[in-house]
Design an enzyme around this catalytic site. Structure first.
Site, PDB file in Angstrom:
ATOM      1  N   PHE A  34       0.935  -1.477  -0.226  1.00 31.95           N
ATOM      2  CA  PHE A  34      -0.055  -0.195   0.072  1.00 31.95           C
ATOM      3  C   PHE A  34       0.793   1.244   0.262  1.00 31.95           C
ATOM      4  CE2 PHE A  34      -2.641  -3.173   2.063  1.00 31.95           C
ATOM      5  CZ  PHE A  34      -3.922  -3.010   1.113  1.00 31.95           C
TER       6      PHE A  34
ATOM      7  N   ARG B 130       3.016   4.859  -0.273  1.00 37.74           N
ATOM      8  CA  ARG B 130       2.483   5.461  -1.246  1.00 37.74           C
ATOM      9  C   ARG B 130       3.746   6.211  -1.961  1.00 37.74           C
ATOM     10  NH1 ARG B 130      -0.592   9.537   2.870  1.00 37.74           N
ATOM     11  NH2 ARG B 130       1.740   7.594   3.825  1.00 37.74           N
TER      12      ARG B 130
ATOM     13  N   LYS C  59      -6.737  -4.739  -2.135  1.00 34.38           N
ATOM     14  CA  LYS C  59      -6.425  -4.446  -2.844  1.00 34.38           C
ATOM     15  C   LYS C  59      -6.611  -2.994  -3.567  1.00 34.38           C
ATOM     16  CE  LYS C  59      -2.953  -1.100  -3.998  1.00 34.38           C
ATOM     17  NZ  LYS C  59      -1.335  -1.404  -4.186  1.00 34.38           N
TER      18      LYS C  59
ATOM     19  N   CYS D  34      -1.015   4.113 -10.432  1.00 29.85           N
ATOM     20  CA  CYS D  34      -2.038   3.106  -9.469  1.00 29.85           C
ATOM     21  C   CYS D  34      -3.634   3.661  -9.610  1.00 29.85           C
ATOM     22  CB  CYS D  34      -1.712   2.989  -7.535  1.00 29.85           C
ATOM     23  SG  CYS D  34       0.164   2.211  -7.928  1.00 29.85           S
TER      24      CYS D  34
HETATM   25  C1  UDX Z   1      -1.768   5.263  -3.906  1.00 31.65           C
HETATM   26  C2  UDX Z   1      -2.494   4.430  -2.804  1.00 31.65           C
HETATM   27  O1  UDX Z   1      -2.274   5.883  -1.982  1.00 31.65           O
HETATM   28  C3  UDX Z   1      -1.298   4.034  -2.103  1.00 31.65           C
HETATM   29  O2  UDX Z   1      -1.399   3.318  -0.968  1.00 31.65           O
HETATM   30  C4  UDX Z   1      -1.563   3.081  -3.616  1.00 31.65           C
HETATM   31  O3  UDX Z   1      -0.331   1.762  -2.950  1.00 31.65           O
HETATM   32  C5  UDX Z   1      -0.859   3.273  -5.060  1.00 31.65           C
HETATM   33  O4  UDX Z   1      -1.661   4.268  -4.867  1.00 31.65           O
HETATM   34  P1  UDX Z   1       0.018   6.887  -5.051  1.00 31.65           P
HETATM   35  O5  UDX Z   1      -0.578   6.286  -6.179  1.00 31.65           O
HETATM   36  O6  UDX Z   1       1.743   7.131  -4.632  1.00 31.65           O
HETATM   37  O7  UDX Z   1      -0.525   6.212  -3.964  1.00 31.65           O
HETATM   38  O8  UDX Z   1      -0.272   8.452  -4.613  1.00 31.65           O
HETATM   39  P2  UDX Z   1      -1.468   9.275  -3.664  1.00 31.65           P
HETATM   40  O9  UDX Z   1       0.060  10.053  -1.663  1.00 31.65           O
HETATM   41  O10 UDX Z   1      -1.961   7.520  -3.294  1.00 31.65           O
HETATM   42  O11 UDX Z   1      -2.169  10.261  -4.585  1.00 31.65           O
HETATM   43  C6  UDX Z   1      -3.051   9.813  -5.625  1.00 31.65           C
HETATM   44  C7  UDX Z   1      -3.040  11.016  -6.375  1.00 31.65           C
HETATM   45  O12 UDX Z   1      -4.592  11.672  -5.772  1.00 31.65           O
HETATM   46  C8  UDX Z   1      -2.106  11.964  -6.680  1.00 31.65           C
HETATM   47  O13 UDX Z   1      -2.781  12.058  -8.406  1.00 31.65           O
HETATM   48  C9  UDX Z   1      -2.770  12.615  -5.834  1.00 31.65           C
HETATM   49  O14 UDX Z   1      -3.095  14.134  -6.862  1.00 31.65           O
HETATM   50  C10 UDX Z   1      -4.386  12.697  -5.836  1.00 31.65           C
HETATM   51  N1  UDX Z   1      -5.372  13.571  -4.383  1.00 31.65           N
HETATM   52  C11 UDX Z   1      -4.902  12.795  -3.220  1.00 31.65           C
HETATM   53  C12 UDX Z   1      -6.333  14.197  -4.697  1.00 31.65           C
HETATM   54  O15 UDX Z   1      -6.158  14.868  -6.424  1.00 31.65           O
HETATM   55  N2  UDX Z   1      -6.667  15.309  -3.243  1.00 31.65           N
HETATM   56  C13 UDX Z   1      -6.611  14.474  -2.076  1.00 31.65           C
HETATM   57  O16 UDX Z   1      -6.717  14.515  -1.297  1.00 31.65           O
HETATM   58  C14 UDX Z   1      -5.177  13.407  -2.360  1.00 31.65           C
END
Ligand code: UDX
Length: 447
Positions: free
Chosen positions: A166, A168, A218, A274
Site C-alpha cells: 500500500f 505511496r 488492494k 496506481c
Molecule cells: C496510491 C495509494 O495511496 C497507495 O496506497 C497505493 O499503494 C498506490 O496508489 P500513490 O499513487 O503514490 O499511492 O499516490 P497518492 O499519494 O495516494 O495520491 C494519488 C493521487 O491522488 C495524486 O494524483 C494526488 O494528487 C491525488 N489526490 C490525493 C488528490 O487529488 N486529492 C487528495 O486529497 C489526495
C-alpha cells in the site's frame, strides 16, 4: 533463522528473502526487509538497473531510499542481481514484485507475473513461500499456484501468499516501515506463520485472510480513495456554482471520524501509476464476473472531467490561448516524486499547446522525466524564471516550495498578474492583498 538486536528497538528473525522485480514496490520491500536484518537478494531483468543499484545509483527519487540501500549493501544484508535462478534458490520467501501494467483495454497485463511463476517452477529446489505483492486481479494467486504446480521440475512443496503493498510514492520507505496495516492472504497456516514472523518487527496490525480477499482489499482500497477524491471534486464544482468554499466543506466533513480528513483535497484529479490503472482494472474485474461497477466508472469520468474543467478555467480567463505565455509550476502527478505517469499536467500542457500557448515550466524533481513526455517546452531553473513575462501562472502540483514564493517578485515578473491554482495552495485573502487575479478549485475567484 536467528534473532538479532537492531536499532535498539527491533527484534528480528533473520530470514533469507528474495525479491523479483525492482520497481517501486520491489525496491522498497527489499531495502526495508534488509534493514530489519534479513538476508535479501533482489533481481531484475533490467541489467543496467541492477548495475546502477549495485553502485548506489537509484532508478527513482524517493526520500531515504538511497541511504537505506547504501547502508544495507555495505552491511551485506542486501544484494542485487540479474540472475533469476540465483534469486529463486536463495529465499525461503520469494516476493514477486514485477510490473502489472494496464493493457490497452485496461485489463491487467499478467505476463510478467506468469513468466516469473514459470521461472520459479523451473528453478525452485526447496520449500518456498511465494508472495505476490504487485496489484493483481483477484484469483491471480490461484493462477500462480497452478502455473508453478503444473511446471515444477523438482518435486518440492510450496505455498502462495497474497501480501498487497500500500505504499505511496514519495513516502515509500516510511509507508513500508510504518504501514497502517499488513494484509496476508493464504490458505496455508505454515505460510501465514512465516509471514507473521517476517513482519513481526514492524508492529503493524496484521489482517490475515484468504488469498482472494487479500487481492480484493488492494483494489477496493485504491478504488475507495479514488472515489473519495472524485467525490470532493464534484462537491468543488457545486461550490464554484453556489458561492461556497470547498476547503471549509472538507474541513467540516473531515472532522466526522467516519469520513476522516485525508483525501478530501479538491484539485485537478488523481494521477500516478496506481489510481487510474487500478480503478479501471477493478471495473474490468467486476465486468468479468458480470457486475457493472457504476460507482467506479463515475469516479473515473469525474476525474477526467476535472482536468477538462480546469483547462476550461484557464481558457476562459485568457480568452484566446494562441500566442499566450504560460508559466507552469509542477508537472509530477503529486509532490515529492519525479513521476509523471498519468499526471494531470500531461493533459493540461498538451491542450494548452494545441491551442497555441507557449509553455515555460518548472518542477523541483520532474524536469528530466518531463523532457521525455513533452515537446517544445522551455524548462526553467526556478519558479521566477517560469513567471517571467507570463500571461498566467498555473499551479499543477502542490510542491511545498511553491507555497513560499515571493509573490511581489512574481507579480513584477509576470506580464499579467493571473494565477490559476489547480491545487488550492494559496489563500484567496492573501492573493487579494497581493493584487492577483486568482482562480482556484471550488472557491470563489479573486478578481
Ligand atoms: C496510491 C495509494 O495511496 C497507495 O496506497 C497505493 O499503494 C498506490 O496508489 P500513490 O499513487 O503514490 O499511492 O499516490 P497518492 O499519494 O495516494 O495520491 C494519488 C493521487 O491522488 C495524486 O494524483 C494526488 O494528487 C491525488 N489526490 C490525493 C488528490 O487529488 N486529492 C487528495 O486529497 C489526495
Amino acid at each position: 533463522i536467528g534473532v538479532i538486536f537492531l536499532n535498539d528497538v527491533l527484534f528480528a528473525y533473520i530470514m533469507k528473502i528474495s525479491v523479483i522485480g525492482v520497481g517501486y514496490v520491489g525496491l522498497a520491500t527489499a531495502a526495508v526487509l534488509a534493514e530489519l536484518g534479513n538476508d535479501v537478494i533482489a533481481a531484475d531483468i533490467d541489467k543496467k538497473k541492477i548495475d546502477s543499484l549495485n553502485s548506489g545509483i537509484m532508478p527513482i527519487f524517493e526520500p531515504g531510499l538511497k541511504e537505506l540501500v547504501a547502508r544495507n549493501i555495505r552491511e551485506k544484508r542486501l544484494r542485487f542481481t540479474h540472475d533469476n535462478k540465483e534469486v529463486i534458490r536463495h529465499g525461503e520467501i520469494i516476493f514477486i514484485c514485477v510490473g502489472t501494467p494496464p493493457k490497452e483495454n485496461w485489463e491487467t497485463e499478467l505476463k510478467y507475473v506468469k513468466n516469473v511463476a514459470m521461472e520459479i517452477a523451473h528453478n525452485m529446489d526447496s520449500y518456498k513461500v511465494i508472495v505476490h505483492k504487485s496489484t493483481v486481479p483477484v484469483e491471480t494467486g490461484d493462477n500462480v499456484r497452478k502455473v508453478i504446480h503444473d511446471n515444477i521440475k523438482k518435486s518440492v512443496d510450496f505455498d502462495v501468499v497474497s501480501n498487497p503493498e500500500f505504499l505511496r510514492e514519495g513516502s515509500a520507505i516510511k509507508d513500508t516501515l510504518e504501514p497502517d496495516r499488513i494484509v496476508i492472504g493464504s490458505g496455508s497456516q505454515k505460510a501465514i506463520g512465516i509471514m507473521k514472523k517476517l513482519y513481526e518487527p514492524l508492529k503493524a496490525p496484521l489482517i490475515v485472510t484468504d488469498m482472494r480477499s487479500a487481492e480484493i482489499i488492494k483494489h477496493a482500497s485504491n478504488a475507495f480513495l479514488a472515489t473519495k477524491i472524485s467525490f470532493i471534486n464534484s462537491v468543488a464544482r457545486i461550490c464554484e456554482m453556489s458561492g461556497a468554499d470547498v476547503e471549509k466543506i472538507a474541513e467540516g466533513m473531515g472532522h466526522d471520524r467516519r469520513i476522516g480528513k485525508e483525501f478530501l483535497n479538491a484539485g485537478i484529479g488523481y494521477g500516478g501509476s496506481c489510481f487510474p490503472k487500478d480503478s479501471q482494472a477493478f471495473i474490468k474485474i467486476a465486468e468479468s464476473y458480470g457486475y457493472d461497477y457504476k460507482l467506479l466508472k463515475a469516479t473515473n469520468e469525474i476525474n477526467e472531467e476535472q482536468k477538462e474543467h480546469f483547462f476550461k478555467k484557464i481558457k476562459d480567463a485568457l480568452n484566446n490561448l494562441n500566442g499566450k505565455q504560460i508559466g507552469i509550476l509542477g508537472m509530477s502527478f503529486k509532490p515529492n516524486t519525479d513521476d509523471l505517469r498519468f499526471a494531470p499536467s500531461i493533459y493540461i500542457i498538451n491542450e494548452l499547446q494545441k491551442e497555441g500557448a507557449k509553455i515555460k515550466a518548472y518542477d523541483p524533481e520532474a524536469m528530466e522525466k518531463a523532457k521525455q513526455v513533452f515537446n517544445s517546452i522551455e524548462y526553467c531553473k526556478d519558479p521566477y524564471e517560469a513567471s517571467k513575462d507570463a500571461d498566467a501562472l498555473i499551479i499543477l502540483t502542490e510542491w511545498n516550495e511553491f507555497r513560499e514564493l515571493d509573490m511581489e517578485k512574481i507579480k513584477k515578473l509576470m506580464k499579467r498578474s493571473l494565477i490559476i491554482d489547480g491545487r488550492n495552495i494559496y489563500s484567496p485573502e492573501n492573493m487579494k492583498k497581493s493584487g492577483f487575479h486568482y482562480i482556484s478549485i471550488g472557491r470563489q475567484d479573486v478578481v
